[in-house]
Write a protein that holds these residues in place. Structure first.
Motif, PDB file in Angstrom:
ATOM      1  N   LEU A 227     -35.952 -31.576  -8.001  1.00 52.76           N
ATOM      2  CA  LEU A 227     -35.996 -32.734  -7.286  1.00 52.76           C
ATOM      3  C   LEU A 227     -35.217 -32.686  -6.014  1.00 52.76           C
ATOM      4  CD1 LEU A 227     -35.931 -36.628  -8.047  1.00 52.76           C
ATOM      5  CD2 LEU A 227     -34.616 -35.769  -6.387  1.00 52.76           C
ATOM      6  N   SER A 228     -33.992 -32.093  -6.468  1.00 47.19           N
ATOM      7  CA  SER A 228     -32.874 -31.698  -5.184  1.00 47.19           C
ATOM      8  C   SER A 228     -33.510 -30.692  -4.152  1.00 47.19           C
ATOM      9  CB  SER A 228     -31.787 -31.538  -5.942  1.00 47.19           C
ATOM     10  OG  SER A 228     -31.808 -30.241  -6.410  1.00 47.19           O
ATOM     11  N   ILE A 229     -34.035 -29.669  -4.840  1.00 51.88           N
ATOM     12  CA  ILE A 229     -34.549 -28.531  -3.886  1.00 51.88           C
ATOM     13  C   ILE A 229     -35.895 -29.396  -2.742  1.00 51.88           C
ATOM     14  CG2 ILE A 229     -36.015 -26.460  -3.706  1.00 51.88           C
ATOM     15  CD1 ILE A 229     -34.784 -25.834  -6.324  1.00 51.88           C
ATOM     16  N   GLY A 230     -36.684 -30.047  -3.576  1.00 43.01           N
ATOM     17  CA  GLY A 230     -37.606 -30.630  -2.681  1.00 43.01           C
ATOM     18  C   GLY A 230     -37.441 -31.602  -1.638  1.00 43.01           C
ATOM     19  N   PHE A 231     -36.222 -32.266  -1.999  1.00 44.74           N
ATOM     20  CA  PHE A 231     -35.618 -33.095  -1.089  1.00 44.74           C
ATOM     21  C   PHE A 231     -35.127 -32.539   0.169  1.00 44.74           C
ATOM     22  CE2 PHE A 231     -32.423 -35.840   1.138  1.00 44.74           C
ATOM     23  CZ  PHE A 231     -32.950 -37.206   0.385  1.00 44.74           C
ATOM     24  N   PHE A 232     -34.858 -31.349   0.208  1.00 40.03           N
ATOM     25  CA  PHE A 232     -34.079 -30.687   1.423  1.00 40.03           C
ATOM     26  C   PHE A 232     -35.620 -30.047   2.165  1.00 40.03           C
ATOM     27  CE2 PHE A 232     -29.957 -29.551  -0.696  1.00 40.03           C
ATOM     28  CZ  PHE A 232     -29.302 -30.519  -0.052  1.00 40.03           C
ATOM     29  N   GLN A 233     -36.592 -29.763   1.322  1.00 35.37           N
ATOM     30  CA  GLN A 233     -37.708 -28.997   2.064  1.00 35.37           C
ATOM     31  C   GLN A 233     -38.206 -29.995   2.998  1.00 35.37           C
ATOM     32  OE1 GLN A 233     -40.624 -27.923  -1.182  1.00 35.37           O
ATOM     33  NE2 GLN A 233     -40.062 -25.825  -0.745  1.00 35.37           N
ATOM     34  N   ALA A 234     -38.289 -31.452   2.648  1.00 29.78           N
ATOM     35  CA  ALA A 234     -38.950 -32.320   3.660  1.00 29.78           C
ATOM     36  C   ALA A 234     -38.131 -32.965   4.646  1.00 29.78           C
ATOM     37  CB  ALA A 234     -39.791 -33.544   2.823  1.00 29.78           C
TER      38      ALA A 234
END
Length: 453
Positions: A227-234
């Motif tokens: 979740l923390s990785i995906g948060f940065f992606q967007a």
């Protein structure tokens, strides 16, 4: 020192290359896709779901792949998966030909869904084969794959940003998709022999794993990390716009947590194999990620202004925390599944890989999805504060679980080996044919020569 057979080295090298290329194709669009989507008239909330739908499909399909892995065929599923990802990556590069937000987003969703089906097949089979081939060093071998995944996360945004500046939106996807296609051919040539033995469908399922609270906690931890990785992606790219960085510089910012992840993952893996319990490592990782998210916002609680130095430090810290969480959860879930009574064979490895990948995908779906909504409604700083709070809560629950498990020690080795077809010898470095009916600790006579690392 770890001793690997020649066959194990070949397996590890081939899958590391494929994992690297796969990560490149998955991550390359992050620095410039949001900007391209906004040119077409899409909002952050809308295009964040393009990142999220990929992971939602992986979350749904991975348990299915894991359940029927032996029946579908490990090698077939692996080859078909990585080839599908390469073709989808190339097609994604032609989205800029679509006019208007509706058409652009529709084809973005379609291509990402197909790409997700292929990615789930490759990841599930790769992790299953590695768990089978390296039973005595699961964490270290898995960490090696994750190191190359981290290197791919570095190369993807960097090379993608450079190619975007050089030739526009299409060039990065076509070039890197072709590179992945070459990697898929390499995997096809060097995959280990699958064997000819077949087994009935396993009586166990992902739900069987989740009934064990230790494994369930590992799954939740995996989800929170992704979740923390995906948060940065967007949302990282819009957050960095006020700093007036070039596309290449923004790409380099996406490199930072991937670099620290690639460096730290083997260290965490070795610690898990040698001395530290996996739950202690995941608890430490959760605290590290919480600190990173408080800084990167920066959280309004700190009352400091956003600047480039803070962002760099926070992203580096984030990568270290991710390395702890992801490596330890896979290794720990694998060990706990065997101790819970599941057979030590490819069917169990498929279930564990399917659960881990599914949990990772769920977090990676939730991350960019809520990130876009938070960015539009409460801002980046408060959004990162919420993610930090989640990891602080997770660290506390993990601490409680550590205390509970300390009062319930792992079963003795004599109890565990009754679950296996043949008890392993501690002096053996495992090597196997993963279609065989024997357990993964068998060493073949022709592969007895080993190389120390």
């Amino acid at each position: 020192m770890i001793s690997y057979t020649r066959k194990q080295w070949l397996t590890l090298i081939v899958f590391s290359i494929a994992q690297f290329c796969n990560a490149v194709c998955v991550s390359l669009q992050a620095p410039f896709y949001p900007n391209e989507a906004e040119k077409k008239g899409a909002t952050p909330t809308q295009y964040s779901f393009v990142f999220g739908i990929f992971e939602l499909v992986v979350f749904i399909i991975c348990p299915v792949y894991g359940q029927f892995l032996d029946q579908i065929g490990v090698n077939f599923l692996n080859n078909a998966g990585i080839f599908t990802v390469s073709v989808s990556c190339i097609l994604f590069g032609f989205l800029n030909r679509m006019s208007g937000p509706t058409l652009f987003l529709t084809f973005s969703f379609i291509i990402r869904i197909v790409e997700a089906l292929g990615n789930a097949a490759f990841i599930t089979t790769a992790f299953s084969i590695v768990a089978q081939e390296f039973p005595l060093n699961v964490a270290s071998a898995f960490a090696t794959l994750e190191t190359f995944f981290g290197l791919g996360l570095i190369a993807g945004p960097t090379v993608g940003g450079a190619l975007y500046e050089l030739g526009g939106f299409t060039l990065p996807f076509v070039v890197l998709g072709c590179v992945l296609m070459v990697a898929s051919a390499t995997v096809w040539c060097f995959l280990p022999d699958e064997g000819h033995a077949t087994r009935p469908i396993s009586e166990y399922s992902v739900l069987s794993l989740l009934k064990d609270p230790r494994i369930a906690l590992f799954a939740v931890t995996t989800m929170a990390g992704s979740l923390s990785i995906g948060f940065f992606q967007a949302t990282l790219e819009p957050h960095l716009r006020p700093l007036q960085l070039t596309p290449l510089e923004i790409g380099l910012m996406f490199v930072l947590n991937g670099f620290s992840y690639a460096v730290s993952a083997p260290i965490w893996g070795r610690l898990c194999d040698r001395c530290l319990p996996e739950r202690c490592v995941t608890g430490a990782g959760a605290l590290i990620i919480a600190a990173a998210f408080v800084l990167v916002g920066p959280s309004p609680i700190l009352q400091i202004k956003n600047n480039l130095t803070i962002c760099i430090c926070a992203l580096v810290i984030h990568g270290v925390g991710i390395g702890a969480e992801l490596v330890a959860t896979f290794s720990g879930a694998h060990k706990d599944a065997i101790e819970a009574g599941l057979p030590d064979d490819i069917t169990t490895y498929g279930l564990v890989s399917g659960l881990w990948t599914s949990a990772f995908a769920l977090g990676a779906f939730i991350g960019p999805s809520i990130a876009g909504v938070m960015f539009d409604n409460i801002g980046f700083g408060w959004g990162t504060t919420c993610v930090a709070g989640l990891h602080l809560l997770l660290a506390m629950v993990t601490c409680i679980m550590c205390c509970v498990c300390r009062s319930r020690p792992r079963g003795s080795s004599s109890e565990r080996t009754t679950l296996l077809s043949r008890p392993p010898r501690s002096s053996e470095s495992a090597d196997s044919t993963y279609g065989s009916g024997y357990n993964s600790t068998r060493t073949s006579h022709e592969d007895i020569n080993t190389v120390d690392v």
